[in-house]
Write a protein that holds these residues in place. Structure first.
Motif, mmCIF file in Angstrom:
data_model
loop_
_atom_site.group_PDB
_atom_site.id
_atom_site.type_symbol
_atom_site.label_atom_id
_atom_site.label_comp_id
_atom_site.label_asym_id
_atom_site.label_seq_id
_atom_site.Cartn_x
_atom_site.Cartn_y
_atom_site.Cartn_z
ATOM 1 N N ASN A 71 -15.041 12.986 14.527
ATOM 2 C CA ASN A 71 -13.804 12.251 14.786
ATOM 3 C C ASN A 71 -13.522 11.210 13.715
ATOM 4 O O ASN A 71 -12.444 11.145 13.169
ATOM 5 N N LYS A 72 -14.545 10.414 13.449
ATOM 6 C CA LYS A 72 -14.359 9.373 12.443
ATOM 7 C C LYS A 72 -14.881 9.907 11.125
ATOM 8 O O LYS A 72 -16.063 10.183 10.981
ATOM 9 N N ARG A 73 -13.992 10.101 10.184
ATOM 10 C CA ARG A 73 -14.402 10.839 8.995
ATOM 11 C C ARG A 73 -14.451 10.002 7.744
ATOM 12 O O ARG A 73 -14.736 10.501 6.664
ATOM 13 N N VAL A 74 -14.130 8.719 7.869
ATOM 14 C CA VAL A 74 -14.259 7.826 6.719
ATOM 15 C C VAL A 74 -15.136 6.684 7.146
ATOM 16 O O VAL A 74 -14.988 6.151 8.237
ATOM 17 N N SER A 75 -16.058 6.312 6.284
ATOM 18 C CA SER A 75 -16.922 5.216 6.658
ATOM 19 C C SER A 75 -17.118 4.274 5.474
ATOM 20 O O SER A 75 -17.542 4.678 4.404
ATOM 21 N N LEU A 76 -16.736 3.017 5.667
ATOM 22 C CA LEU A 76 -16.896 2.005 4.627
ATOM 23 C C LEU A 76 -17.749 0.872 5.188
ATOM 24 O O LEU A 76 -17.244 -0.160 5.586
ATOM 25 N N PRO A 77 -19.069 1.101 5.257
ATOM 26 C CA PRO A 77 -19.917 0.077 5.852
ATOM 27 C C PRO A 77 -20.012 -1.153 4.949
ATOM 28 O O PRO A 77 -19.720 -1.066 3.753
ATOM 29 N N GLY A 78 -20.386 -2.272 5.520
ATOM 30 C CA GLY A 78 -20.540 -3.488 4.718
ATOM 31 C C GLY A 78 -19.237 -4.254 4.604
ATOM 32 O O GLY A 78 -18.212 -3.860 5.145
ATOM 33 N N ASP A 79 -19.291 -5.374 3.890
ATOM 34 C CA ASP A 79 -18.109 -6.228 3.774
ATOM 35 C C ASP A 79 -17.241 -5.825 2.591
ATOM 36 O O ASP A 79 -16.038 -6.000 2.590
ATOM 37 N N LYS A 80 -17.904 -5.309 1.559
ATOM 38 C CA LYS A 80 -17.176 -5.078 0.310
ATOM 39 C C LYS A 80 -16.540 -3.694 0.295
ATOM 40 O O LYS A 80 -17.054 -2.759 0.888
ATOM 41 N N ILE A 81 -15.412 -3.600 -0.376
ATOM 42 C CA ILE A 81 -14.779 -2.299 -0.554
ATOM 43 C C ILE A 81 -14.692 -2.006 -2.049
ATOM 44 O O ILE A 81 -14.258 -2.837 -2.840
ATOM 45 N N HIS A 82 -15.120 -0.813 -2.407
ATOM 46 C CA HIS A 82 -15.196 -0.410 -3.816
ATOM 47 C C HIS A 82 -13.824 -0.464 -4.501
ATOM 48 O O HIS A 82 -12.800 -0.149 -3.886
ATOM 49 N N THR A 83 -13.828 -0.842 -5.764
ATOM 50 C CA THR A 83 -12.588 -0.960 -6.544
ATOM 51 C C THR A 83 -11.707 0.287 -6.436
ATOM 52 O O THR A 83 -10.494 0.198 -6.289
ATOM 53 N N SER A 84 -12.350 1.446 -6.538
ATOM 54 C CA SER A 84 -11.590 2.690 -6.526
ATOM 55 C C SER A 84 -10.902 2.896 -5.169
ATOM 56 O O SER A 84 -9.770 3.365 -5.102
ATOM 57 N N ILE A 85 -11.583 2.529 -4.106
ATOM 58 C CA ILE A 85 -11.001 2.653 -2.762
ATOM 59 C C ILE A 85 -9.878 1.628 -2.580
ATOM 60 O O ILE A 85 -8.845 1.923 -1.971
ATOM 61 N N MET A 86 -10.085 0.429 -3.127
ATOM 62 C CA MET A 86 -9.036 -0.603 -3.036
ATOM 63 C C MET A 86 -7.754 -0.119 -3.709
ATOM 64 O O MET A 86 -6.651 -0.325 -3.211
ATOM 65 N N ARG A 87 -7.918 0.516 -4.858
ATOM 66 C CA ARG A 87 -6.759 1.039 -5.566
ATOM 67 C C ARG A 87 -6.040 2.082 -4.704
ATOM 68 O O ARG A 87 -4.816 2.058 -4.579
ATOM 69 N N ALA A 88 -6.840 2.952 -4.070
ATOM 70 C CA ALA A 88 -6.256 3.982 -3.207
ATOM 71 C C ALA A 88 -5.525 3.342 -2.027
ATOM 72 O O ALA A 88 -4.420 3.746 -1.672
ATOM 73 N N LEU A 89 -6.128 2.319 -1.450
ATOM 74 C CA LEU A 89 -5.510 1.666 -0.290
ATOM 75 C C LEU A 89 -4.178 1.016 -0.660
ATOM 76 O O LEU A 89 -3.219 1.046 0.109
ATOM 77 N N LYS A 90 -4.136 0.447 -1.851
ATOM 78 C CA LYS A 90 -2.890 -0.170 -2.301
ATOM 79 C C LYS A 90 -1.773 0.871 -2.341
ATOM 80 O O LYS A 90 -0.645 0.617 -1.921
ATOM 81 N N ILE A 91 -2.107 2.040 -2.853
ATOM 82 C CA ILE A 91 -1.109 3.114 -2.914
ATOM 83 C C ILE A 91 -0.724 3.558 -1.502
ATOM 84 O O ILE A 91 0.447 3.690 -1.173
ATOM 85 N N ILE A 92 -1.719 3.746 -0.654
ATOM 86 C CA ILE A 92 -1.440 4.194 0.714
ATOM 87 C C ILE A 92 -0.548 3.177 1.436
ATOM 88 O O ILE A 92 0.389 3.552 2.146
ATOM 89 N N ASN A 93 -0.817 1.903 1.215
ATOM 90 C CA ASN A 93 -0.034 0.863 1.891
ATOM 91 C C ASN A 93 1.459 0.947 1.600
ATOM 92 O O ASN A 93 2.281 0.597 2.424
ATOM 93 N N GLU A 94 1.793 1.430 0.407
ATOM 94 C CA GLU A 94 3.217 1.564 0.068
ATOM 95 C C GLU A 94 3.932 2.550 0.985
ATOM 96 O O GLU A 94 5.129 2.480 1.174
#
Lengths: 469, 415
Positions: free
Chosen positions: B197-220
């Protein structure tokens, strides 16, 4: 390696005092083959001792200890002590001093490593097993080193890494912080190094490193990854070279030993192919009774959805082949199920699906009869969109796993314990527990192959039935 | 010209015209030569003929041989494989040949979005779900460029509902499968098959630069997707969403979200409820990035890993004709991504009609102006059609590749 020593030639003074650069450090890249002569007995002894070492490394992981964890290390050290392998124990402890004992230990390590190169260069499977164990051993020794020992290792092996300048680190600070897996307290003090991303693939794979324009920026603590990948590359290359030299190595004194080394007194746990052909009429009941969870899942999907994606098909096919289902029967099963799918008529089936069946049985294409996938292969496989293959203990949601296991009739205590192992990354342990839960008894050795699971299950149930009579 | 006009039965007489008059042979040959004709000669190019007959391990010595065979065999599909150490056509039966070079390729298929798209299913595609492809392109392009330093990416519409990406940088073509596997795992954020069911996992506090870039695009795009796909629009969709959330948090989130009417309202309630929980320290450490994880699960590109990893894996060639839709598999520019409409891609029937239209028109012009002695300009057939813009995109891509190739050659000359 020079194996042309005379039959009873005696060399008493092998390098202790004038030890070459090979023996100056506990951690060795084993760059140059040793050129000294040794007694035949010593040769055999060294070979068997190293094999014991590598077996212990393997066992520790099979017992469910996560590789390089403290449990894993302490299990290995205990076993080394138990087996009297003092030299290896010494190297695993990270003294890195320069006494006579150290030199002896390093020499044994060095020579035995090379003996096993000759023994293990013979096939792809052997090479892979050997390289993986040697990498574990290398890293185990490496991790035990002090900072001093680490620096000395770099220097002895001509590893020159220059850290990025402070202003560069400052500029990349945020990215380095968010994209690197090191504890916060170490972040400010550690140096970073810029290396091509291809040198730190394990970090890239896990997205544990900051990448920019094809370069990875790694902290000091990750330099080991770089070094390991170089060690792996040079070891692989050397094994291939050794393999090509093999036909020229014709020495009856050691030939037999080297050829059979991997299989001697080691309790090889791989499964045996079932000799008897399987009656297809029994297949459904066998699937319910004896299939491990990964295979019963695939089998059920095949039966209910009449379709499986490529790797699911392959995985199940080879498993069925391994338990003795003939090509004809397999083809019939496949045809029956796939053609029930409204999208697949018999024409499409012949074109798109029949080939793989024949191919897997070595009747088409490369004409290699492929062996069934091991747990390791199944665990490591990628599972994507709409796919059911892979190890359920790894790929399933714990909640779903729990529900399924309960449906299969396992007690709540067993279920909890299995899910716990699975969540902790001990997939094979979970599977072994599952076996125990199903048949009331642990398998003869822990599960590392679906076909092993099957044959042990069949054997156990048969034995029980015989006892009843 | 819409694709409704296309009738697959016409393929057998449209394809010969396409191959003899329209296929961009010289550009195609230039591409796969990469500055050295032997690269083209050792490339596996396979055909699928009418009636599902596959011919693998073909290779062609030059543009003329390739063109000749296309016109003779009239394949309904052309696939491109790897560059081998020897010419694939010269391999002996039952011997293995080893691939030495291959672009790093990506294949993103709309099919794999069926669990998150509700506007269409299967082979259909509309501007609403095409947004997922736009996001996928932008995220992949960003990561390939900024993280891995790859500049030469050829983006191609697959002909029906997906996109292909060919990474053609010299460094990319040379890497072995081990590197490809690591690269794909780095880019692959959505893990697991059907029973997860849950297919993405970002454990910990920090989010990798590459994922942050992707999230910025998704947010648009994300708010629009929530609405357009109506992601909580049915009991089933809502439940599927709740399954992603850990059991301990699920109940209170569910109750809060029920207050919302539309999907947009529900999503916004989810965000505020979760932020509230975060503030109150009610979220276990490994779930702190749940919002991000959910966005990624809904909109991050779904990659077919095996296509990208295997060097000998075949991928459909650009400028193929899709046998069901008749659409041409055309390269497109990432800069014009937002305007790209998959339903408006030129079809084989359309571009052949374009030629006729062009000729009628130019005759009319001639008649009107009555400049009979004007020299007839030599115009290539594809220049008369709507295929032209795609070929221009392809040519520009080749120019850039050429520039880089030449400057690196000069670099070598100095050494």
């Amino acid at each position: 390696m020079d194996t042309s020593v005379g039959r009873r030639k005696v060399h008493r003074n092998i390098y202790y005092t004038d030890a070459g650069s090979e023996y100056q450090h506990d951690v060795s890249m084993y760059k140059v083959p040793p050129s000294n002569s040794i007694y035949l007995e010593e040769f055999e002894e060294l070979a068997v001792e190293r094999l014991q070492l590598l077996r212990i490394l393997e066992e520790s992981s099979a017992k469910g200890h996560r590789v390089y964890s403290e449990d894993w290390k302490s299990y290995i050290k205990e076993e080394l002590a138990k087996e009297g392998l003092k030299k290896f124990l010494r190297l695993a402890s990270g003294y890195c001093s320069q006494t006579e004992l150290d030199f002896q230990a390093r020499k044994a390590d060095y020579i035995s490593h090379y003996i096993l190169r000759v023994a293990y260069c013979r096939s792809e499977t052997l090479r892979r097993w050997f390289v993986n164990r040697e990498l574990e051993w290398f890293k185990l020794k490496f991790l035990a080193q002090s900072h001093q020992g680490f620096m000395k290792f770099l220097q002895l092996n001509d590893f020159t890494y220059t850290p990025i300048r402070p202003e560069v680190k400052e500029k990349l600070n945020h990215d380095l912080y968010t994209s690197t897996a090191i504890p916060d307290r170490e972040f400010n003090t550690t140096d970073f190094f810029k290396v091509p991303f291809t040198e730190v693939l394990p970090l890239v794979k896990g997205r544990k490193v900051f990448l920019k324009q094809g370069y990875a920026y790694i902290p000091t603590s990750d330099l080991i990854v770089c070094i390991l990948s170089q060690f792996r590359a040079s070891l692989n290359e050397s094994l291939l070279k050794f393999n090509s030299y093999l036909p020229r190595l014709d020495d009856d004194r050691i030939g037999n030993l080297l050829e059979n080394l991997h299989y001697i007194h080691t309790g090889d746990v791989s499964y045996e192919d079932t000799q008897d052909a399987l009656n297809p009429a029994n297949l459904d009941s066998y699937a319910k009774q004896f299939f491990p969870l990964c295979m019963s899942t695939l089998f059920n999907v095949l039966k209910t959805q009449h379709h499986l994606k490529h790797f699911g098909r392959l995985s199940l096919l080879l498993f069925l082949k391994g338990i003795g289902l003939s090509l004809e029967n397999t083809m019939e099963l496949w045809r029956n199920e796939f053609t029930k799918n409204p999208k697949i008529d018999s024409n499409t089936f012949e074109k798109q699906y029949a080939y793989l069946v024949r191919h897997s049985f070595g009747q088409a294409g490369a004409r290699v009869s492929y062996s069934p996938h091991s747990c390791l292969k199944i665990i490591m496989s990628n599972v994507g969109q709409g796919e059911y293959h892979g190890c359920p203990f790894k790929t399933w949601d714990p909640v779903y796993l729990k529900q399924k296991l309960t449906e299969l009739g396992l007690g709540s205590q067993a279920v909890t314990s299995i899910v716990e192992s699975a969540s902790g990354g001990h997939y094979q342990v979970a599977c072994t527990k599952c076996f125990e839960g199903n048949y009331g008894q642990a398998p003869a050795s822990s599960i590392n192959h679906p076909n092993q699971y099957f044959s042990e299950a069949v054997k156990l149930v048969k034995e029980k039935q015989e006892k009843k009579h | 010209m819409t694709n409704n006009d296309f009738n697959p039965d016409n393929l057998s007489f449209l394809l010969p015209v396409y191959y003899s008059r329209l296929f961009p042979y010289s550009q195609f040959h230039k591409w796969l030569s990469y500055g050295n004709p032997s690269n083209f000669q050792k490339r596996e190019i396979s055909f699928t003929l009418l009636g599902d007959v596959y011919i693998r391990y073909q290779s062609f010595d030059d543009e003329a041989e390739f063109a000749g065979q296309l016109c003779k065999k009239i394949p309904v599909k052309i696939d491109i494989g790897a560059v081998y150490s020897t010419k694939p056509k010269q391999r002996r039966l039952n011997t293995q040949i080893t691939p030495v070079e291959k672009e790093i390729v990506f294949d993103i298929d709309m099919n794999d979005y069926d669990e998150v798209r509700n506007c269409c299913s299967g082979a259909e595609v509309c501007p609403k779900c095409w947004k997922f492809m736009v996001i996928a392109c932008r995220i992949l392009d960003g990561a390939l460029e900024e993280d891995f330093g790859f500049k030469h990416k050829l983006w191609v519409f697959s002909g029906r509902r997906g996109i292909h990406c060919w990474v053609c940088d010299k460094e990319a073509r040379k890497v072995n499968e081990e590197v490809r596997m690591a690269l794909v795992e780095y880019l692959n954020v959505i893990k697991g098959g059907v029973n997860v069911n849950k297919r993405v996992s970002l454990p910990g506090d920090k989010i990798h630069t590459s994922i942050m870039r992707a999230l910025k695009i998704i947010n648009e795009y994300f708010d629009v997707i929530v609405e357009e796909q109506d992601i909580f629009g049915s009991e089933e969709r809502f439940n599927n969403f709740l399954q992603i959330i850990d059991e301990d948090l699920r109940h209170s989130i569910k109750n809060a979200m029920k207050r919302g009417e539309t999907s947009a309202e529900k999503w916004s309630i989810f965000e505020t409820t979760f932020d509230d929980m975060l503030r109150k320290d009610a979220v276990p450490k490994h779930l702190k990035n749940l919002k991000e994880e959910i966005k990624l699960q809904y909109a991050y590109p779904r990659l077919d890993a095996n296509v990208s990893i295997g060097m000998n894996h075949l991928l459909k060639s650009p400028f193929c004709v899709h046998p069901k839709t008749g659409k041409i598999s055309i390269p497109f520019s990432i800069n014009e991504l937002n305007e790209f409409d998959p339903n408006n891609v030129c079809t084989i029937q359309g571009i052949i009609e374009d030629i006729d239209q062009y000729e009628i028109k130019s005759k009319e012009i001639k008649m009107e102006t009555e400049e009979e002695d004007a020299k007839p300009q030599k115009v290539k057939d594809y220049e008369k059609t709507s295929l032209l813009s795609a070929i221009r995109v392809f040519e520009q891509f080749l120019d850039e590749l050429d520039k880089d190739n030449r400057s690196s050659d000069q670099g070598n000359g100095v050494d």
